[in-house]
Design a protein around this motif. Structure first.
Motif, PDB file in Angstrom:
ATOM      1  N   VAL A 179       0.836  -1.198   0.000  1.00 44.23           N
ATOM      2  CA  VAL A 179       0.000   0.000   0.000  1.00 44.23           C
ATOM      3  C   VAL A 179       0.873   1.250   0.000  1.00 44.23           C
ATOM      4  O   VAL A 179       0.638   2.199  -0.755  1.00 44.23           O
ATOM      5  CB  VAL A 179      -0.972   0.001   1.201  1.00 44.23           C
ATOM      6  N   VAL A 180       1.925   1.257   0.814  1.00 45.94           N
ATOM      7  CA  VAL A 180       2.836   2.401   0.867  1.00 45.94           C
ATOM      8  C   VAL A 180       3.520   2.606  -0.492  1.00 45.94           C
ATOM      9  O   VAL A 180       3.629   3.735  -0.976  1.00 45.94           O
ATOM     10  CB  VAL A 180       3.884   2.223   1.992  1.00 45.94           C
ATOM     11  N   LEU A 181       3.945   1.523  -1.127  1.00 52.86           N
ATOM     12  CA  LEU A 181       4.589   1.621  -2.433  1.00 52.86           C
ATOM     13  C   LEU A 181       3.631   2.166  -3.486  1.00 52.86           C
ATOM     14  O   LEU A 181       3.998   3.021  -4.293  1.00 52.86           O
ATOM     15  CB  LEU A 181       5.132   0.261  -2.873  1.00 52.86           C
ATOM     16  N   VAL A 182       2.406   1.667  -3.485  1.00 52.52           N
ATOM     17  CA  VAL A 182       1.412   2.125  -4.454  1.00 52.52           C
ATOM     18  C   VAL A 182       1.114   3.613  -4.239  1.00 52.52           C
ATOM     19  O   VAL A 182       1.080   4.396  -5.193  1.00 52.52           O
ATOM     20  CB  VAL A 182       0.112   1.290  -4.374  1.00 52.52           C
ATOM     21  N   LEU A 183       0.939   4.008  -2.988  1.00 48.55           N
ATOM     22  CA  LEU A 183       0.684   5.420  -2.709  1.00 48.55           C
ATOM     23  C   LEU A 183       1.873   6.284  -3.111  1.00 48.55           C
ATOM     24  O   LEU A 183       1.716   7.352  -3.686  1.00 48.55           O
ATOM     25  CB  LEU A 183       0.358   5.634  -1.225  1.00 48.55           C
ATOM     26  N   GLY A 184       3.063   5.808  -2.847  1.00 49.12           N
ATOM     27  CA  GLY A 184       4.276   6.536  -3.226  1.00 49.12           C
ATOM     28  C   GLY A 184       4.368   6.699  -4.729  1.00 49.12           C
ATOM     29  O   GLY A 184       4.677   7.781  -5.238  1.00 49.12           O
ATOM     30  N   CYS A 185       4.096   5.631  -5.463  1.00 47.07           N
ATOM     31  CA  CYS A 185       4.120   5.708  -6.927  1.00 47.07           C
ATOM     32  C   CYS A 185       3.044   6.656  -7.440  1.00 47.07           C
ATOM     33  O   CYS A 185       3.262   7.394  -8.404  1.00 47.07           O
ATOM     34  CB  CYS A 185       3.929   4.331  -7.549  1.00 47.07           C
ATOM     35  N   SER A 186       1.891   6.648  -6.807  1.00 45.61           N
ATOM     36  CA  SER A 186       0.812   7.536  -7.217  1.00 45.61           C
ATOM     37  C   SER A 186       1.210   8.990  -7.024  1.00 45.61           C
ATOM     38  O   SER A 186       0.929   9.834  -7.872  1.00 45.61           O
ATOM     39  CB  SER A 186      -0.462   7.262  -6.407  1.00 45.61           C
ATOM     40  N   LEU A 187       1.864   9.295  -5.915  1.00 49.82           N
ATOM     41  CA  LEU A 187       2.295  10.661  -5.665  1.00 49.82           C
ATOM     42  C   LEU A 187       3.339  11.098  -6.678  1.00 49.82           C
ATOM     43  O   LEU A 187       3.309  12.221  -7.174  1.00 49.82           O
ATOM     44  CB  LEU A 187       2.843  10.807  -4.239  1.00 49.82           C
ATOM     45  N   VAL A 188       4.276  10.222  -6.995  1.00 54.35           N
ATOM     46  CA  VAL A 188       5.297  10.551  -7.986  1.00 54.35           C
ATOM     47  C   VAL A 188       4.648  10.773  -9.343  1.00 54.35           C
ATOM     48  O   VAL A 188       4.942  11.739 -10.036  1.00 54.35           O
ATOM     49  CB  VAL A 188       6.380   9.447  -8.065  1.00 54.35           C
ATOM     50  N   ALA A 189       3.733   9.891  -9.712  1.00 60.23           N
ATOM     51  CA  ALA A 189       3.041  10.028 -10.998  1.00 60.23           C
ATOM     52  C   ALA A 189       2.211  11.304 -11.027  1.00 60.23           C
ATOM     53  O   ALA A 189       2.135  11.983 -12.045  1.00 60.23           O
ATOM     54  CB  ALA A 189       2.161   8.810 -11.257  1.00 60.23           C
ATOM     55  N   ALA A 190       1.596  11.639  -9.897  1.00 54.43           N
ATOM     56  CA  ALA A 190       0.758  12.823  -9.840  1.00 54.43           C
ATOM     57  C   ALA A 190       1.579  14.101 -10.006  1.00 54.43           C
ATOM     58  O   ALA A 190       1.073  15.110 -10.468  1.00 54.43           O
ATOM     59  CB  ALA A 190      -0.009  12.864  -8.520  1.00 54.43           C
ATOM     60  N   GLN A 191       2.840  14.062  -9.650  1.00 53.52           N
ATOM     61  CA  GLN A 191       3.690  15.243  -9.740  1.00 53.52           C
ATOM     62  C   GLN A 191       4.447  15.340 -11.055  1.00 53.52           C
ATOM     63  O   GLN A 191       5.097  16.330 -11.320  1.00 53.52           O
ATOM     64  CB  GLN A 191       4.683  15.247  -8.564  1.00 53.52           C
ATOM     65  N   SER A 192       4.397  14.297 -11.876  1.00 52.06           N
ATOM     66  CA  SER A 192       5.165  14.318 -13.113  1.00 52.06           C
ATOM     67  C   SER A 192       4.588  15.357 -14.068  1.00 52.06           C
ATOM     68  O   SER A 192       3.383  15.544 -14.153  1.00 52.06           O
ATOM     69  CB  SER A 192       5.193  12.937 -13.756  1.00 52.06           C
ATOM     70  N   PRO A 193       5.473  16.052 -14.779  1.00 55.49           N
ATOM     71  CA  PRO A 193       5.001  17.117 -15.682  1.00 55.49           C
ATOM     72  C   PRO A 193       4.226  16.556 -16.871  1.00 55.49           C
ATOM     73  O   PRO A 193       4.340  15.391 -17.207  1.00 55.49           O
ATOM     74  CB  PRO A 193       6.300  17.782 -16.142  1.00 55.49           C
ATOM     75  N   TYR A 194       3.452  17.439 -17.506  1.00 59.05           N
ATOM     76  CA  TYR A 194       2.728  17.048 -18.703  1.00 59.05           C
ATOM     77  C   TYR A 194       3.716  16.838 -19.838  1.00 59.05           C
ATOM     78  O   TYR A 194       4.807  17.405 -19.843  1.00 59.05           O
ATOM     79  CB  TYR A 194       1.715  18.118 -19.097  1.00 59.05           C
ATOM     80  N   THR A 195       3.318  16.056 -20.800  1.00 64.04           N
ATOM     81  CA  THR A 195       4.183  15.784 -21.936  1.00 64.04           C
ATOM     82  C   THR A 195       4.531  17.074 -22.684  1.00 64.04           C
ATOM     83  O   THR A 195       3.693  17.963 -22.815  1.00 64.04           O
ATOM     84  CB  THR A 195       3.542  14.778 -22.920  1.00 64.04           C
ATOM     85  N   SER A 196       5.759  17.147 -23.129  1.00 67.00           N
ATOM     86  CA  SER A 196       6.184  18.306 -23.926  1.00 67.00           C
ATOM     87  C   SER A 196       6.142  17.970 -25.418  1.00 67.00           C
ATOM     88  O   SER A 196       6.594  18.750 -26.251  1.00 67.00           O
ATOM     89  CB  SER A 196       7.592  18.743 -23.513  1.00 67.00           C
ATOM     90  N   LYS A 197       5.560  16.835 -25.720  1.00 68.00           N
ATOM     91  CA  LYS A 197       5.498  16.328 -27.089  1.00 68.00           C
ATOM     92  C   LYS A 197       4.891  17.341 -28.071  1.00 68.00           C
ATOM     93  O   LYS A 197       5.293  17.418 -29.218  1.00 68.00           O
ATOM     94  CB  LYS A 197       4.678  15.038 -27.080  1.00 68.00           C
ATOM     95  N   TYR A 198       3.939  18.133 -27.600  1.00 64.77           N
ATOM     96  CA  TYR A 198       3.234  19.057 -28.490  1.00 64.77           C
ATOM     97  C   TYR A 198       3.626  20.523 -28.263  1.00 64.77           C
ATOM     98  O   TYR A 198       2.966  21.434 -28.755  1.00 64.77           O
ATOM     99  CB  TYR A 198       1.722  18.896 -28.327  1.00 64.77           C
ATOM    100  N   ASP A 199       4.711  20.752 -27.559  1.00 68.24           N
ATOM    101  CA  ASP A 199       5.124  22.126 -27.254  1.00 68.24           C
ATOM    102  C   ASP A 199       5.497  22.938 -28.493  1.00 68.24           C
ATOM    103  O   ASP A 199       5.469  24.157 -28.454  1.00 68.24           O
ATOM    104  CB  ASP A 199       6.298  22.135 -26.276  1.00 68.24           C
ATOM    105  N   ASN A 200       5.840  22.280 -29.581  1.00 65.35           N
ATOM    106  CA  ASN A 200       6.249  23.003 -30.780  1.00 65.35           C
ATOM    107  C   ASN A 200       5.120  23.202 -31.783  1.00 65.35           C
ATOM    108  O   ASN A 200       5.368  23.646 -32.906  1.00 65.35           O
ATOM    109  CB  ASN A 200       7.442  22.300 -31.445  1.00 65.35           C
ATOM    110  N   VAL A 201       3.899  22.899 -31.391  1.00 64.02           N
ATOM    111  CA  VAL A 201       2.749  23.164 -32.256  1.00 64.02           C
ATOM    112  C   VAL A 201       2.652  24.683 -32.424  1.00 64.02           C
ATOM    113  O   VAL A 201       2.787  25.439 -31.455  1.00 64.02           O
ATOM    114  CB  VAL A 201       1.454  22.596 -31.632  1.00 64.02           C
ATOM    115  N   ASP A 202       2.430  25.138 -33.636  1.00 63.30           N
ATOM    116  CA  ASP A 202       2.349  26.570 -33.927  1.00 63.30           C
ATOM    117  C   ASP A 202       0.967  27.091 -33.520  1.00 63.30           C
ATOM    118  O   ASP A 202       0.022  27.111 -34.313  1.00 63.30           O
ATOM    119  CB  ASP A 202       2.610  26.817 -35.414  1.00 63.30           C
TER     120      ASP A 202
END
Length: 127
Positions: free
Chosen positions: A8-31
């Motif tokens: 449970v602690v590991l799952v919660l820890g992973c969820s917090l890390v995932a929740a803090q990860s930035p959004y993809t920059s894949k589309y940052d160069n769209v005009d």
């Protein structure tokens, strides 16, 4: 039982890390300027966000990310995404008010995020 607690602690820890990860920059160069100048393309993006028409991959990503970005004040956005967001919102508020109202009602029915955004804009103007 301790194994379950550790899991449970590991799952919660992973969820917090995932929740803090930035959004993809894949589309940052769209005009974005090109999109904002093209009424047909912009209308298609708005239809995508309103779930009234098909979406491009960028539109699907935006529609998926938008509720979280609004709720978190774009805390997972990079600077480019924040600048682009402000540019698009200003354009919609100034030039496509009906679409801005529709999008606001869908994604911010209580007006909480709109208020926060306007407050931040005012603070920037004073700075």
């Amino acid at each position: 039982m301790q194994c379950l607690g550790l899991f449970v602690v590991l799952v919660l820890g992973c969820s917090l890390v995932a929740a803090q990860s930035p959004y993809t920059s894949k589309y940052d160069n769209v005009d974005v300027d090109k999109i904002l100048k093209n009424e047909r393309v912009l209308t298609n993006y708005i239809k995508c966000l309103m779930e009234e028409g098909p979406c491009t991959p960028e539109g699907r990503e935006l529609r998926k990310t938008l509720p979280d970005a609004l709720a978190s004040g774009c805390s997972k956005c990079n600077e480019k995404q924040k600048d682009t967001t402000e540019k698009v919102i200003r354009h919609l508020m100034d030039k496509r008010t009906k679409d801005w109202d529709r999008l606001s009602k869908k994604y911010d029915p209580q007006g909480v995020y709109k208020q926060r955004f306007e407050k931040e804009l005012s603070a920037r103007k004073l700075a």
